[in-house]
Design an enzyme around this catalytic site. Structure first.
Site, PDB file in Angstrom:
ATOM      1  N   GLU A 150       0.775  -1.171   0.029  1.00  0.00           N
ATOM      2  CA  GLU A 150       0.029  -0.175  -0.139  1.00  0.00           C
ATOM      3  C   GLU A 150       0.646   1.383  -0.071  1.00  0.00           C
ATOM      4  OE1 GLU A 150      -2.951  -0.107   2.806  1.00  0.00           O
ATOM      5  OE2 GLU A 150      -3.299  -2.359   2.897  1.00  0.00           O
TER       6      GLU A 150
ATOM      7  N   CYS B 157       3.503   8.713   0.431  1.00  0.00           N
ATOM      8  CA  CYS B 157       4.031   7.946   1.782  1.00  0.00           C
ATOM      9  C   CYS B 157       4.064   6.536   1.263  1.00  0.00           C
ATOM     10  CB  CYS B 157       2.801   7.863   2.829  1.00  0.00           C
ATOM     11  SG  CYS B 157       3.201   6.934   4.243  1.00  0.00           S
TER      12      CYS B 157
ATOM     13  N   CYS C 271       5.172  -6.034   7.920  1.00  0.00           N
ATOM     14  CA  CYS C 271       6.160  -5.441   8.891  1.00  0.00           C
ATOM     15  C   CYS C 271       6.450  -6.378   9.968  1.00  0.00           C
ATOM     16  CB  CYS C 271       5.813  -4.049   9.680  1.00  0.00           C
ATOM     17  SG  CYS C 271       6.932  -3.542  10.522  1.00  0.00           S
TER      18      CYS C 271
ATOM     19  N   CYS D 299       4.548  -3.031  16.317  1.00  0.00           N
ATOM     20  CA  CYS D 299       4.031  -2.211  17.284  1.00  0.00           C
ATOM     21  C   CYS D 299       2.789  -2.239  17.595  1.00  0.00           C
ATOM     22  CB  CYS D 299       4.715  -0.623  16.498  1.00  0.00           C
ATOM     23  SG  CYS D 299       6.120  -0.448  16.295  1.00  0.00           S
TER      24      CYS D 299
ATOM     25  N   CYS E  30      -0.402  -0.364  15.592  1.00  0.00           N
ATOM     26  CA  CYS E  30      -0.082  -0.204  14.095  1.00  0.00           C
ATOM     27  C   CYS E  30      -0.586  -1.483  13.387  1.00  0.00           C
ATOM     28  CB  CYS E  30       1.302  -0.240  13.653  1.00  0.00           C
ATOM     29  SG  CYS E  30       1.387  -0.066  11.932  1.00  0.00           S
TER      30      CYS E  30
ATOM     31  N   GLY F 269       6.081  -1.525   6.822  1.00  0.00           N
ATOM     32  CA  GLY F 269       7.509  -1.820   6.939  1.00  0.00           C
ATOM     33  C   GLY F 269       8.511  -0.945   7.609  1.00  0.00           C
ATOM     34  N   GLU F 270       9.387  -1.545   8.159  1.00  0.00           N
ATOM     35  CA  GLU F 270      10.382  -0.694   8.809  1.00  0.00           C
ATOM     36  C   GLU F 270      11.686  -0.460   7.922  1.00  0.00           C
ATOM     37  OE1 GLU F 270      13.258   0.881  10.647  1.00  0.00           O
ATOM     38  OE2 GLU F 270      11.607   0.750  11.899  1.00  0.00           O
TER      39      GLU F 270
ATOM     40  N   SER G 127      11.913   7.143   8.034  1.00  0.00           N
ATOM     41  CA  SER G 127      11.266   7.006   9.295  1.00  0.00           C
ATOM     42  C   SER G 127      11.782   5.624  10.017  1.00  0.00           C
ATOM     43  CB  SER G 127       9.769   7.029   9.486  1.00  0.00           C
ATOM     44  OG  SER G 127       9.027   6.827  10.704  1.00  0.00           O
TER      45      SER G 127
ATOM     46  N   SER H 215      10.482   7.081  15.510  1.00  0.00           N
ATOM     47  CA  SER H 215       9.065   6.777  16.177  1.00  0.00           C
ATOM     48  C   SER H 215       9.529   6.343  17.624  1.00  0.00           C
ATOM     49  CB  SER H 215       8.551   5.691  15.429  1.00  0.00           C
ATOM     50  OG  SER H 215       8.168   6.276  14.065  1.00  0.00           O
ATOM     51  N   LEU H 216       9.293   7.438  18.473  1.00  0.00           N
ATOM     52  CA  LEU H 216       9.731   7.057  19.995  1.00  0.00           C
ATOM     53  C   LEU H 216       8.708   6.760  20.566  1.00  0.00           C
ATOM     54  CD1 LEU H 216      12.247   7.650  21.371  1.00  0.00           C
ATOM     55  CD2 LEU H 216      11.116  10.022  21.872  1.00  0.00           C
ATOM     56  N   HIS H 217       7.272   7.484  20.742  1.00  0.00           N
ATOM     57  CA  HIS H 217       5.961   6.899  21.331  1.00  0.00           C
ATOM     58  C   HIS H 217       6.088   6.797  22.812  1.00  0.00           C
ATOM     59  CE1 HIS H 217       5.142   6.368  17.209  1.00  0.00           C
ATOM     60  NE2 HIS H 217       5.690   5.193  16.982  1.00  0.00           N
TER      61      HIS H 217
ATOM     62  N   ASN I  29      -4.770   6.609  15.302  1.00  0.00           N
ATOM     63  CA  ASN I  29      -6.014   6.610  14.199  1.00  0.00           C
ATOM     64  C   ASN I  29      -6.501   4.965  14.632  1.00  0.00           C
ATOM     65  OD1 ASN I  29      -5.433   9.002  12.771  1.00  0.00           O
ATOM     66  ND2 ASN I  29      -3.550   7.992  12.157  1.00  0.00           N
TER      67      ASN I  29
ATOM     68  N   CYS J 263      -2.121   7.216   9.125  1.00  0.00           N
ATOM     69  CA  CYS J 263      -0.793   6.581   9.888  1.00  0.00           C
ATOM     70  C   CYS J 263      -1.241   5.790  10.593  1.00  0.00           C
ATOM     71  CB  CYS J 263      -0.140   7.955  10.763  1.00  0.00           C
ATOM     72  SG  CYS J 263       1.502   7.417  11.269  1.00  0.00           S
TER      73      CYS J 263
END
Length: 387
Positions: free
Chosen positions: A112, A130, A137, A141, A144, A184-185, A214, A237-239, A315, A358
């Site tokens: 996607e 994007c 992935c 996470c 996600c 993906g990472e 990212s 990406s800390l979160h 989201n 996202c």
């Protein structure tokens, strides 16, 4: 939960990555295409024509290269060459104009990619692509959707580049910005990501400062990325503001402690003079309290200065226990960061009604390919378009 092994090897010459056996024209530079023409007993300017047809005209089939002789087209195909473009399997358009494309790869798996159009106050459109770097992935996470759909493989360089060309075709407009924030990472496919970055910059002609890579954090890769001294943005990406909370949100954090990640970010700035941007997904009642914001500010000040935090209100995805925070909570979090001398922005949610926002990208053919008779099926029957 098992910790994902994240060993990664890269090469110092990304322009040559994945080319030896691929016979794919997409991703080759103009000098490489000129050399290919010479190798096939053509004049070198034929390579320049190929470059124009691939990157400017965006032609997908060698037999449609009408500007070059039929004999040359046939010779390319006989030698096993192909353009390397995949068909669009489905597109979904959100009310705000955001478009999500499902691209069907050669092995029948789907990826996607999202096109996000934004007009400034002067009416000039900025078009952001994007892009995905993997089929699914492996990092899973907790907030996600992509990780919940499983993981199949890394994308090849041309499979990344073609996403940008597909967005340009759909919008009939040049892509101005590219963010490696799709499925993906990126750091677990750094070889292909660096090769795609070079092609997007040199051949598609998108400025390096308009590209963002990212990562949620993969050991030893930020240092490798720094060695290339790109002018692009690194978004981490800390979160969470501490290790314990981060492990509950990002399972792979167990293998890459927050202190090690922050040291690598500090070293990245020293090596590149490029400020690191931190992504922070706000999860209601989990990591969105003012106290978390103060702790985050303290963490950032401990490891450097001039950091920027991009807040992303969660989201919704199907089956998740997380909730989207209230607008008041988001504003309070941002205000706490600002009062503690941290620059902050809040990402505008785009494509929510098309499951293109996202964290929402997912389809059920990440892990297993489409059935071989999928061309006879209706997309809405066999594709779960995100969650």
């Amino acid at each position: 939960m098992a910790v994902v092994s994240m060993n990664l090897s890269t090469t110092p010459a990304p322009s040559q990555a994945l080319r030896a056996d691929s016979r794919v024209l997409l991703g080759l530079s103009e000098p490489e295409l000129q050399q290919l023409a010479l190798d096939l007993k053509q004049q070198s300017y034929r390579g320049k024509q190929l470059h124009h047809l691939i990157y400017k005209r965006k032609i997908k089939d060698i037999q449609d290269f009408s500007q070059v002789p039929l004999a040359f087209r046939n010779e390319l195909e006989e030698a096993g060459w192909k353009v390397g473009r995949s068909p669009i399997y489905q597109s979904v358009t959100a009310a705000d104009g955001t478009v999500k494309l499902l691209i069907k790869l050669e092995d029948n798996r789907l990826i996607e990619t999202v096109g996000i159009p934004v007009k400034d106050e002067k009416g000039v459109m900025r078009l952001t692509a994007c892009v995905s770097s993997q089929v699914g992935c492996p990092l899973r996470c907790s907030f996600c959707a992509t990780g919940k759909g499983g993981f199949s493989r890394n994308l090849n360089m041309h499979e990344i580049v073609e996403q940008v060309l597909a967005i340009e075709e759909i919008f009939n407009h040049r892509v101005t910005n590219v963010v490696f924030m799709g499925m993906g990472e990126p750091m677990m496919n750094l070889k292909s990501v660096l090769a795609a970055h070079q092609c997007l910059n040199k051949d598609v002609q998108i400025g390096q400062r308009m590209i963002t890579i990212s990562t949620v954090g993969v050991p030893n890769t930020i240092k490798k990325l720094a060695s290339h001294k790109l002018q692009s943005t690194l978004a981490v990406s800390l979160h969470a503001p501490n290790q314990k909370l981060r492990e509950t949100i990002v399972p792979s954090a167990k293998a890459y402690p927050l202190s090690a990640l922050m040291k690598d970010c500090r070293d990245y700035f020293v090596e590149t003079s490029r400020r690191v941007s931190f992504e922070y997904a706000l999860l209601a009642g989990v990591n969105d309290a003012v106290e978390h914001a103060v702790e985050l500010a303290e963490l950032l000040h401990e490891w450097g200065r001039g950091y920027h935090v991009n807040l992303i209100p969660f989201n919704p995805i199907e089956g998740s226990e997380y909730r989207r925070p209230s607008k008041k909570a988001v504003q309070a979090f941002a205000a706490a960061l600002e009062s503690n001398r941290v620059t902050v922005s809040t990402r505008q949610t785009r494509g929510l009604d098309a499951d293109a926002a996202c964290g929402q990208l997912r389809n059920k053919f990440q892990k297993s390919p489409l059935p071989t008779d999928s061309d006879n099926l209706q997309p809405e029957e066999d594709v779960a378009v995100a969650c």
